[in-house]
Structure formats: structure tokens, C-alpha cells
Design a protein around this motif. Structure first.
Motif, mmCIF file in Angstrom:
data_model
loop_
_atom_site.group_PDB
_atom_site.id
_atom_site.type_symbol
_atom_site.label_atom_id
_atom_site.label_comp_id
_atom_site.label_asym_id
_atom_site.label_seq_id
_atom_site.Cartn_x
_atom_site.Cartn_y
_atom_site.Cartn_z
ATOM 1 N N TYR A 183 0.854 -1.206 0.000
ATOM 2 C CA TYR A 183 0.000 0.000 0.000
ATOM 3 C C TYR A 183 0.885 1.250 0.000
ATOM 4 O O TYR A 183 0.616 2.218 -0.707
ATOM 5 C CB TYR A 183 -0.873 0.058 1.257
ATOM 6 N N ASP A 184 1.950 1.210 0.858
ATOM 7 C CA ASP A 184 2.805 2.394 0.981
ATOM 8 C C ASP A 184 3.451 2.756 -0.348
ATOM 9 O O ASP A 184 3.579 3.926 -0.687
ATOM 10 C CB ASP A 184 3.898 2.145 2.042
ATOM 11 N N ILE A 187 1.002 4.434 -2.585
ATOM 12 C CA ILE A 187 0.786 5.820 -2.150
ATOM 13 C C ILE A 187 2.014 6.672 -2.503
ATOM 14 O O ILE A 187 1.893 7.753 -3.083
ATOM 15 C CB ILE A 187 0.488 5.862 -0.622
ATOM 16 N N ARG A 188 3.211 6.145 -2.204
ATOM 17 C CA ARG A 188 4.450 6.898 -2.437
ATOM 18 C C ARG A 188 4.642 7.239 -3.917
ATOM 19 O O ARG A 188 5.018 8.347 -4.268
ATOM 20 C CB ARG A 188 5.652 6.083 -1.930
ATOM 21 N N GLY A 190 2.282 7.488 -6.018
ATOM 22 C CA GLY A 190 1.105 8.212 -6.524
ATOM 23 C C GLY A 190 0.406 7.449 -7.641
ATOM 24 O O GLY A 190 -0.114 8.049 -8.585
ATOM 25 N N LEU A 196 -6.971 7.640 -3.104
ATOM 26 C CA LEU A 196 -6.115 7.585 -1.919
ATOM 27 C C LEU A 196 -6.899 7.180 -0.667
ATOM 28 O O LEU A 196 -6.434 6.360 0.137
ATOM 29 C CB LEU A 196 -5.480 8.973 -1.739
ATOM 30 N N THR A 199 -7.386 3.505 -0.653
ATOM 31 C CA THR A 199 -6.126 2.785 -0.440
ATOM 32 C C THR A 199 -5.720 2.850 1.031
ATOM 33 O O THR A 199 -5.337 1.837 1.633
ATOM 34 C CB THR A 199 -4.997 3.385 -1.325
ATOM 35 N N VAL A 200 -5.840 4.028 1.621
ATOM 36 C CA VAL A 200 -5.463 4.194 3.028
ATOM 37 C C VAL A 200 -6.379 3.363 3.926
ATOM 38 O O VAL A 200 -5.931 2.717 4.875
ATOM 39 C CB VAL A 200 -5.480 5.694 3.424
ATOM 40 N N LYS A 203 -5.287 -0.143 3.721
ATOM 41 C CA LYS A 203 -4.006 -0.291 4.444
ATOM 42 C C LYS A 203 -4.244 -0.359 5.951
ATOM 43 O O LYS A 203 -3.755 -1.262 6.627
ATOM 44 C CB LYS A 203 -3.092 0.893 4.090
#
Ligand code: UDP
Length: 235
Positions: A183-184, A187-188, A190, A196, A199-200, A203
Motif C-alpha cells: 500500500y505504501d 501511495i508513495r 502516486g 487515496l 487505499t489508506v 491499508k
């Protein structure tokens, strides 16, 4: 089968097929056939359907619509798609039920997670319409929320590409596909695989996501059989 209960997210755009707008009945048929096949093998299937083939609040806002009203129009669009899916399931004798996040009987029954779980346990495909029921969200977030509520084993995101790539493979021919990603990392980098917020949420609650190409007939079955045809997002 690898998973007993799945939450399948289908975008509204995926229903428009090659015609570029609205609902393509061939497309519907391909999806419902694939879903029926796994349901018959005992997989419990809940579907969150998007509405982008009809209306998106954000696009509306760019054209002067009030965002909340636009999002409400978007949520209604998902209900139209849900009814189309239900009709397609009826045509192939697959039991299904539309549950809506906003009260609108008799179009659909009002959602509760207890009701959804009860229907899933009896082999009914549950079509979840209206996203979260609140503006400023998307059906991606609706999917992560419902996947958690119904205790799905995994959230499957059916798209028209084969998984998550380093860049949009429809625009960048050098893009390469991930078999697995955290997940990170999503996100990192993009990566626009899901919004987002969704996804968060996945996570934070350790909900695995599998992104795969739903437009290739048989792929849903392959994912359930454990074939690594897409991208798995993990902690
Ligand atoms: N929408 C919303 N809240 C939700 C889910 C959806 O306001 O919880 C609205 C929003 O305007 C969104 C539209 O409904 O753009 C259609 O959903 P989405 O864009 O997620 O559909 P998809 O891209 O999956 O077809």
C-alpha cells in the motif's frame, strides 16, 4: 477456491464497453457470466458498481454543478448501473439483490451489513449501489468500506488493464507491471489504481486488494483459482 467471500469493484466505465458511453449489454453479459461461474462454485460475491459511465460529481463541478448535487447525481448513476446488472443476472437465472446506501424502495432495499451477509450466505449475488451514500467519496471508497463491513477475504478491482503498472500502460509503452506491491508503495508512487482514501482505508484495516483485467473472459475464475494474472496489494 482461494477466497470464500469477495468484494468485486466494477467501474461504471467498464460497463460502457467499446461504445464509449452508457451500458453495453454484451459487456454486462460477459461480466455476469463470469460472476455466475464463480458463484456456482460457492464463492460469495458482493459487487460495488461505479457510475462514471453516466455521471461523476467532480466532472460536474468543473462544469459549474454544485459538488454535493453532482455527487448525488453520480450516486444515482451507480443505481442505474446496479439495476442493469440485476437485469443481466435475472436473464441468466443467477439470484441477485440490489442493496442501496440511500433509502429508495422499491428500486432497491436499504443496505445493512447484516442483510448483505445473510444474502451472501444463501448464495445470492449482492449488488451494492450508491457508494457510501455520502458526497466527496467514490465507489472505490465504497468498496473498501463494504469489503470491511461484510468481512470479505479480499477486494478485487476489475479493470481493463492487467494490474498495477509503474505508469499508465495505455499512455506509456515502457510501463512495467507489478506482481505485488505494498500500500505504501502505491501511495508513495502516486499510482492511480484507486483513490487515496480507499487505499489508506484498506491499508489501515489490512484488506488485501487484487487488481486484474476483468475484460478478458475467464480472468475472474483464474484469480479465484490463485493464478497470478494481476497485482496483489499487501501490507
Ligand atoms: N459518489 C459519491 N459518493 C460515493 C460514491 C460515489 O458521491 O460514496 C459519486 C461521485 O460523484 C462519483 C460518482 O458517484 O464520481 C460515480 O462513482 P465513481 O466515480 O466512483 O464511479 P466509477 O469511476 O467507478 O465508474
Amino acid at each position: 477456491m482461494q477466497y470464500k467471500r469477495i468484494l468485486l469493484k466494477l467501474s461504471g466505465e467498464s460497463l460502457q464497453g467499446k461504445q464509449g458511453f452508457g451500458i453495453d449489454t454484451n459487456c454486462l453479459r460477459e461480466y455476469t457470466d463470469q460472476i455466475k461461474a464463480i458463484a456456482q462454485q460457492g464463492v460469495q460475491v458482493a459487487i460495488v458498481i461505479g457510475g462514471g459511465n453516466i455521471f461523476r460529481g467532480m466532472t460536474g463541478a468543473q462544469h459549474g454543478y454544485d459538488r454535493v448535487k453532482g455527487d448525488q447525481m453520480g450516486m444515482l448513476a451507480t443505481v442505474i448501473n446496479a439495476l442493469a446488472l440485476k437485469t443481466a443476472f435475472d436473464a441468466i437465472d443467477q439470484p441477485s439483490r440490489v442493496l442501496t446506501s440511500i433509502r429508495m424502495q422499491p428500486i432497491g432495499e436499504y443496505y445493512s451489513h447484516d442483510k448483505a451477509i445473510r444474502l451472501l450466505e444463501e448464495g445470492t449475488v449482492v449488488i451494492l449501489a450508491g457508494g457510501t451514500g455520502s458526497p466527496y467519496f467514490t465507489t472505490d471508497t465504497g468498496s473498501s468500506l463494504r469489503a470491511l463491513e461484510i468481512k470479505a477475504d479480499i477486494m478485487l478491482k476489475g479493470t481493463r488493464v492487467d494490474g498495477i503498472y509503474t505508469a499508465d500502460p495505455e499512455k506509456d509503452p515502457t510501463a512495467t507491471k507489478f506482481d505485488e506491491i505494498t500500500y505504501d508503495e502505491v501511495i508513495r508512487r502516486g499510482l492511480k489504481v484507486m483513490d487515496l482514501t480507499a487505499t489508506v482505508m484498506c491499508k489501515e484495516n489490512k484488506m488485501p486488494i487484487y487488481v486484474f483485467n476483468m475484460d478478458k473472459v475467464g480472468n475472474l475464475q483464474k484469480v479465484l483459482a490463485g493464478e497470478k494474472i494481476g497485482t496483489l496489494v499487501t501490507p
